[in-house]
Design a protein around this motif. Structure first.
Motif, PDB file in Angstrom:
ATOM      1  N   LEU A  86      42.180 -50.367 -79.326  1.00 55.21           N
ATOM      2  CA  LEU A  86      41.243 -51.556 -79.006  1.00 55.21           C
ATOM      3  C   LEU A  86      40.134 -51.654 -80.078  1.00 55.21           C
ATOM      4  CD1 LEU A  86      41.295 -51.552 -75.258  1.00 55.21           C
ATOM      5  CD2 LEU A  86      43.042 -52.644 -76.698  1.00 55.21           C
ATOM      6  N   VAL A  87      40.152 -52.617 -80.948  1.00 56.73           N
ATOM      7  CA  VAL A  87      39.293 -52.557 -82.033  1.00 56.73           C
ATOM      8  C   VAL A  87      38.038 -53.546 -82.063  1.00 56.73           C
ATOM      9  CG1 VAL A  87      38.889 -52.565 -84.813  1.00 56.73           C
ATOM     10  CG2 VAL A  87      41.329 -51.715 -83.551  1.00 56.73           C
ATOM     11  N   PRO A  88      36.821 -53.062 -81.916  1.00 59.36           N
ATOM     12  CA  PRO A  88      35.434 -54.174 -81.922  1.00 59.36           C
ATOM     13  C   PRO A  88      35.697 -54.900 -83.301  1.00 59.36           C
ATOM     14  CG  PRO A  88      34.870 -51.893 -82.336  1.00 59.36           C
ATOM     15  CD  PRO A  88      36.432 -51.846 -81.971  1.00 59.36           C
ATOM     16  N   ALA A  89      34.808 -56.104 -83.184  1.00 59.36           N
ATOM     17  CA  ALA A  89      34.986 -56.862 -84.392  1.00 59.36           C
ATOM     18  C   ALA A  89      34.148 -56.237 -85.479  1.00 59.36           C
ATOM     19  CB  ALA A  89      33.884 -58.055 -84.124  1.00 59.36           C
ATOM     20  N   LEU A 124      38.796 -56.150 -70.245  1.00 59.56           N
ATOM     21  CA  LEU A 124      37.792 -57.043 -70.759  1.00 59.56           C
ATOM     22  C   LEU A 124      37.361 -57.139 -72.095  1.00 59.56           C
ATOM     23  CD1 LEU A 124      35.170 -56.800 -67.645  1.00 59.56           C
ATOM     24  CD2 LEU A 124      37.295 -58.337 -67.837  1.00 59.56           C
ATOM     25  N   PRO A 125      37.681 -58.094 -73.064  1.00 57.89           N
ATOM     26  CA  PRO A 125      37.413 -58.045 -74.244  1.00 57.89           C
ATOM     27  C   PRO A 125      35.848 -58.203 -74.336  1.00 57.89           C
ATOM     28  CG  PRO A 125      39.399 -59.686 -74.090  1.00 57.89           C
ATOM     29  CD  PRO A 125      38.928 -59.084 -72.631  1.00 57.89           C
ATOM     30  N   GLN A 126      35.265 -58.958 -73.684  1.00 60.91           N
ATOM     31  CA  GLN A 126      33.827 -59.014 -73.723  1.00 60.91           C
ATOM     32  C   GLN A 126      33.388 -58.228 -72.372  1.00 60.91           C
ATOM     33  OE1 GLN A 126      32.207 -61.033 -75.958  1.00 60.91           O
ATOM     34  NE2 GLN A 126      33.732 -62.009 -76.710  1.00 60.91           N
ATOM     35  N   ALA A 127      32.519 -56.983 -72.498  1.00 59.89           N
ATOM     36  CA  ALA A 127      32.134 -56.097 -71.730  1.00 59.89           C
ATOM     37  C   ALA A 127      30.717 -55.738 -71.829  1.00 59.89           C
ATOM     38  CB  ALA A 127      33.003 -55.018 -71.677  1.00 59.89           C
ATOM     39  N   GLU A 128      29.880 -55.943 -70.832  1.00 60.30           N
ATOM     40  CA  GLU A 128      28.641 -55.756 -70.771  1.00 60.30           C
ATOM     41  C   GLU A 128      28.239 -54.325 -71.377  1.00 60.30           C
ATOM     42  OE1 GLU A 128      24.638 -55.626 -67.878  1.00 60.30           O
ATOM     43  OE2 GLU A 128      26.473 -56.161 -67.081  1.00 60.30           O
ATOM     44  N   GLY A 129      27.356 -54.261 -72.089  1.00 58.78           N
ATOM     45  CA  GLY A 129      27.122 -52.995 -72.925  1.00 58.78           C
ATOM     46  C   GLY A 129      27.827 -52.327 -74.099  1.00 58.78           C
ATOM     47  N   LEU A 130      28.933 -53.274 -74.115  1.00 59.11           N
ATOM     48  CA  LEU A 130      30.040 -52.763 -75.310  1.00 59.11           C
ATOM     49  C   LEU A 130      30.245 -53.870 -76.175  1.00 59.11           C
ATOM     50  CD1 LEU A 130      32.760 -50.937 -72.827  1.00 59.11           C
ATOM     51  CD2 LEU A 130      30.853 -50.008 -74.132  1.00 59.11           C
ATOM     52  N   GLU A 131      30.588 -53.427 -77.452  1.00 51.44           N
ATOM     53  CA  GLU A 131      31.169 -54.651 -78.647  1.00 51.44           C
ATOM     54  C   GLU A 131      32.440 -55.160 -77.962  1.00 51.44           C
ATOM     55  OE1 GLU A 131      30.877 -53.396 -82.807  1.00 51.44           O
ATOM     56  OE2 GLU A 131      30.620 -51.500 -81.939  1.00 51.44           O
ATOM     57  N   PRO A 132      32.438 -56.432 -78.383  1.00 48.39           N
ATOM     58  CA  PRO A 132      33.642 -57.397 -78.049  1.00 48.39           C
ATOM     59  C   PRO A 132      34.604 -56.828 -78.830  1.00 48.39           C
ATOM     60  CG  PRO A 132      31.603 -58.562 -78.689  1.00 48.39           C
ATOM     61  CD  PRO A 132      31.223 -57.322 -78.881  1.00 48.39           C
ATOM     62  N   ASP A 240      39.421 -47.128 -76.695  1.00 48.29           N
ATOM     63  CA  ASP A 240      38.535 -48.101 -76.854  1.00 48.29           C
ATOM     64  C   ASP A 240      37.599 -47.642 -78.146  1.00 48.29           C
ATOM     65  OD1 ASP A 240      36.555 -50.070 -76.970  1.00 48.29           O
ATOM     66  OD2 ASP A 240      35.887 -49.841 -74.807  1.00 48.29           O
ATOM     67  N   LEU A 241      37.939 -48.261 -79.168  1.00 46.41           N
ATOM     68  CA  LEU A 241      36.970 -47.695 -80.332  1.00 46.41           C
ATOM     69  C   LEU A 241      35.504 -48.207 -80.137  1.00 46.41           C
ATOM     70  CD1 LEU A 241      39.180 -48.060 -83.288  1.00 46.41           C
ATOM     71  CD2 LEU A 241      38.598 -46.039 -82.233  1.00 46.41           C
ATOM     72  N   SER A 243      33.693 -47.544 -77.679  1.00 45.62           N
ATOM     73  CA  SER A 243      32.717 -46.306 -76.817  1.00 45.62           C
ATOM     74  C   SER A 243      33.659 -45.077 -77.034  1.00 45.62           C
ATOM     75  CB  SER A 243      33.066 -46.749 -75.349  1.00 45.62           C
ATOM     76  OG  SER A 243      34.399 -46.648 -74.791  1.00 45.62           O
ATOM     77  N   GLY A 244      34.794 -45.087 -77.616  1.00 49.24           N
ATOM     78  CA  GLY A 244      35.363 -43.697 -77.688  1.00 49.24           C
ATOM     79  C   GLY A 244      36.047 -43.332 -76.269  1.00 49.24           C
ATOM     80  N   PHE A 245      36.198 -44.030 -75.254  1.00 47.79           N
ATOM     81  CA  PHE A 245      36.805 -43.921 -74.249  1.00 47.79           C
ATOM     82  C   PHE A 245      38.389 -44.087 -74.299  1.00 47.79           C
ATOM     83  CE2 PHE A 245      38.906 -45.182 -70.134  1.00 47.79           C
ATOM     84  CZ  PHE A 245      38.246 -44.454 -69.130  1.00 47.79           C
ATOM     85  N   TRP A 246      39.209 -42.933 -73.536  1.00 42.06           N
ATOM     86  CA  TRP A 246      40.346 -43.036 -73.672  1.00 42.06           C
ATOM     87  C   TRP A 246      41.164 -42.878 -72.495  1.00 42.06           C
ATOM     88  CZ3 TRP A 246      43.263 -38.891 -72.421  1.00 42.06           C
ATOM     89  CH2 TRP A 246      42.543 -37.657 -72.218  1.00 42.06           C
ATOM     90  N   PHE A 247      42.355 -43.091 -72.250  1.00 39.51           N
ATOM     91  CA  PHE A 247      43.207 -42.726 -71.199  1.00 39.51           C
ATOM     92  C   PHE A 247      44.862 -42.946 -71.297  1.00 39.51           C
ATOM     93  CE2 PHE A 247      42.702 -47.312 -70.873  1.00 39.51           C
ATOM     94  CZ  PHE A 247      43.805 -47.888 -70.539  1.00 39.51           C
ATOM     95  N   ARG A 248      45.552 -42.400 -70.546  1.00 35.74           N
ATOM     96  CA  ARG A 248      47.029 -42.207 -70.552  1.00 35.74           C
ATOM     97  C   ARG A 248      47.249 -41.859 -69.233  1.00 35.74           C
ATOM     98  NH1 ARG A 248      49.880 -37.927 -70.903  1.00 35.74           N
ATOM     99  NH2 ARG A 248      49.418 -35.889 -71.494  1.00 35.74           N
ATOM    100  N   PRO A 249      48.774 -42.254 -69.090  1.00 36.35           N
ATOM    101  CA  PRO A 249      49.549 -41.770 -67.898  1.00 36.35           C
ATOM    102  C   PRO A 249      49.753 -40.408 -68.079  1.00 36.35           C
ATOM    103  CG  PRO A 249      50.854 -43.148 -69.231  1.00 36.35           C
ATOM    104  CD  PRO A 249      49.638 -43.339 -69.939  1.00 36.35           C
TER     105      PRO A 249
END
Length: 378
Positions: A86-89, A124-132, A240-241, A243-249
């Motif tokens: 997921l890449v921010p602008a 959420l493409p727009q999330a508080e505290g994170l780049e869109p 999520d680029l 924040s660097g947060f990642w997850f997987r099953p």
């Protein structure tokens, strides 16, 4: 005293792949490992992802060739669940340059809009505290493997070809002797024409014990695990680029994490203080995570082996006869090991790796004014 053509330090996945390919070329190979068994370091604690979405051509190809090998190896349990970035602008243009490189090298990577990216789950493409988030990229051949299974299979093949693996054997010191190396271990002296440093997070320390400066240091990473999910579903390993947060099953659970750049050195155990900063950004982008429960006992930690430019160090040590490095993978050892094993066999037997140009990954790059930085680091 036992003498080997090549003595490999480290029985993780890099050392195992190298042992197999070197033994395949007819060399007498020894492997020493300080742990009680193989694959107990970074290999056994990996998040097990494999991907081609890198910004440097050599990294793309190391992973792509390795994925092809894992695909044909039942023990690898390769599952192409994909990687979704997921890449921010602010990073979109540079990220697309990386995609162009990847596609030019013939690897499958797709550009997705937000609607297409949400086919697996909501965010959420727009999330508080994170780049869109502007868009996403998806690698359909990216996925997950079984690092332990791969490592053990390579060691099995190596042993069949005569390689000897010594566990609970610590590398204590080494000095040049008679056109090779005399290596002092916790179980006595060994001699080798060549030493291959595949010691992972301990590669820098192994170098120091041989009087060599190898810029690899350990970086602790947390992998948090949820309790079983009532209705588990397979979806891509998602990053999520912004924040660097990642997850997987992970079977019927979810694993997730976020790198702490300050967590350097041989710190051991879970850093539970890092859970809150990780969840803060994760929940902001993926609110549905709050419905899941954490399983502290199933969570784990492991080491990255990081270099200044987040690229591995491959090949002969300049000015040092009989020393080869295969270390510093910065979290990418599992996904690149298969090809690295082939390249190390070429480097040792043929005099130089030739299946892939590794000039940008050789030790000499650190003496230049600048080296190329891998940008897609998780």
């Amino acid at each position: 005293m036992v003498r080997y053509d090549v003595l490999i330090v480290g029985a993780g996945i890099i050392g195992a792949a190298s042992a197999y390919r070197l033994a395949e070329r007819g060399l007498k190979v020894g492997v020493i490992e300080q742990a009680p068994a193989a694959a107990m370091g970074s290999t056994g604690r990996s998040a097990a992802g494999v991907r081609v979405q890198f910004t440097e051509a050599t990294n793309v190809l190391l992973s792509w060739h390795s994925i092809q090998e894992y695909r044909a190896m039942p023990e690898a349990a390769y599952r192409p669940i994909g990687y979704l970035f997921l890449v921010p602008a602010s990073q979109w243009r540079a990220h697309l340059v990386g995609v162009e490189l990847q596609q030019s090298l013939g690897v499958p990577v797709e550009v997705r809009d937000l609607e297409a990216a949400q086919q697996w789950f909501d965010f959420l493409p727009q999330a508080e505290g994170l780049e869109p988030i502007l868009g996403a990229t998806y690698g359909p051949a990216d996925g997950i493997v079984d690092p332990h299974g791969i490592c053990m299979e390579y060691l099995r093949r190596a042993r069949q070809l005569g390689a000897e693996v010594h566990t609970e054997t610590e590398f204590l010191a080494a000095e040049p002797k008679g056109g090779g190396w005399q290596v002092q271990t916790s179980r006595g002296l060994l001699e080798a024409r060549l030493v291959l440093n595949a010691a992972g997070a301990w590669a820098g320390e192994v170098g120091r014990r041989a009087g060599l400066a190898i810029p690899v240091q350990p970086a602790r990473r947390m992998v948090f695990c949820t309790s079983p999910i009532p209705h588990p579903a397979w979806h891509p390993l998602t990053i999520d680029l912004s924040s660097g947060f990642w997850f997987r099953p992970e079977h019927d659970r979810l694993i997730f994490g976020r790198s702490n750049p300050a967590d350097l050195g041989f710190q051991e155990g879970m850093d539970w203080s890092w859970l809150e900063p990780t969840l803060e950004v994760g929940l902001a982008r993926f609110p549905w995570l709050k419905r899941l429960q954490l399983d502290r006992k199933a969570s784990w930690w492991g080491y990255y082996e990081v270099t200044p430019d987040h690229n591995p160090i491959l090949g002969r040590m300049p000015g040092v006869e009989g020393w080869v490095n295969a270390c510093g993978f910065s979290g990418h050892g599992v996904q690149q090991a298969a090809m690295v094993g082939r390249l190390m066999a070429e480097e040792v037997v043929d005099g130089q790796a030739h299946s892939l140009d590794i000039a940008s990954l050789r030790y000499e790059r650190f003496s230049r004014a600048s080296s190329t930085l891998e940008k897609n680091i998780v």
